[in-house]
Design an enzyme around this catalytic site. Structure first.
Site, PDB file in Angstrom:
ATOM      1  CB  CYS A 192      41.580  22.470  -0.541  1.00 39.05           C
ATOM      2  SG  CYS A 192      41.346  24.302  -1.015  1.00 39.05           S
ATOM      3  CB  VAL A 193      42.075  17.850   1.509  1.00 45.69           C
ATOM      4  CG1 VAL A 193      43.421  18.009   0.367  1.00 45.69           C
ATOM      5  CG2 VAL A 193      42.700  18.480   2.897  1.00 45.69           C
TER       6      VAL A 193
END
Lengths: 156, 104
Positions: B103-104
């Site tokens: 997600c990052v």
């Protein structure tokens, strides 16, 4: 219409706890990674995430947080919040989730735009200089809505 | 899974166009995918691609944006300029690596 790509998000960060701040940052950064325009608007205690003196001191709430699984009275013991914060930071670092100040720099470098809420800034007696350089401007709620026009607004 | 004709080669790709067999990747294929993405590869692009490939070979996972910055020494801002509108996804596709899963 369901397949239409999201083009712009404006995310409001209103909480000053670690678990309150990160979702907003992850969503803003994630938006930029998908080529989505992202605005971040910090309000109330969410301002701590972009306040120079506070950003390194943001902690997990161990009291009044049933999901932590820690009874309130235990969570209130001095050092509990610091310990939970330390543990969570360690886990996040492993996942390559940066500390909040670095995350703010990263979102700014990614083209995300950061703003502080005028009403909260006035209420806390803060000035533009109290905020990290990445904060572009102090906005009124009206200006925020103008900026968010045509996109989605997410409140966290 | 599907195959795709590109730069005179047949390559296996996922539904979203990511390589499923990294051994089919060549620099010519990378050039052709970049063109599909509207990117003309320069030395700066190659620096990112080479880092991603080297790092993937060493770790088995696609580097995150932060890792490209901290370990690869490429500023985040530059990444967004080199690969606009989705830097990690585009760079991974051009480098013949899997789709980003973090997600990052």
């Amino acid at each position: 219409m369901a397949d239409e790509k999201i083009k712009k998000v404006s995310i409001i960060c209103s909480k000053g706890s670690l678990e309150g701040v990160y979702p907003a940052l992850i969503m803003a950064n994630g938006a930029r990674m998908e080529g989505i325009e992202a605005n971040l608007f910090f309000t109330f205690f969410g301002l701590d995430a972009v306040t120079k003196k506070k950003v390194k001191k943001i902690k997990v709430a161990t009291v009044g947080n049933p999901a932590m699984g820690i009874p309130t009275l235990i969570g209130a013991i001095p050092g509990m919040s610091a310990m939970a914060t330390w543990m969570m930071n360690k886990k996040m670092d492993k996942l390559d989730i940066p500390p909040i100040d670095e995350f703010i720099e990263m979102i700014n470098a990614a083209g995300g735009k950061l703003y502080a809420c005028k009403a909260s800034v006035d209420m806390f007696g803060l000035e533009k200089d109290d905020f990290m350089d990445e904060v572009k401007k102090i906005l009124t709620v009206g200006e925020f809505y103008a900026l968010a026009a045509g996109g989605h607004i997410i409140f966290t | 899974m599907a195959t795709k004709q590109i730069a005179g080669k047949t390559v296996s790709v996922s539904e979203e166009g990511y390589f499923t067999d990294p051994s089919q990747w060549t620099r010519e294929v990378a050039q052709a995918i970049a063109v599909e993405e509207g990117i003309t590869l320069t030395d700066a692009h190659w620096k990112v691609i080479d880092f991603l490939k080297k790092d993937f070979a060493a770790t088995g996972v696609l580097a995150s944006m932060r890792r490209i910055n901290k370990t690869g020494g490429i500023p985040t801002k530059d990444l967004y300029e080199l690969f606009p509108d989705g830097p990690l996804k585009k760079a991974a596709r051009i480098a013949g690596l899997p789709k980003p899963t973090s997600c990052v």
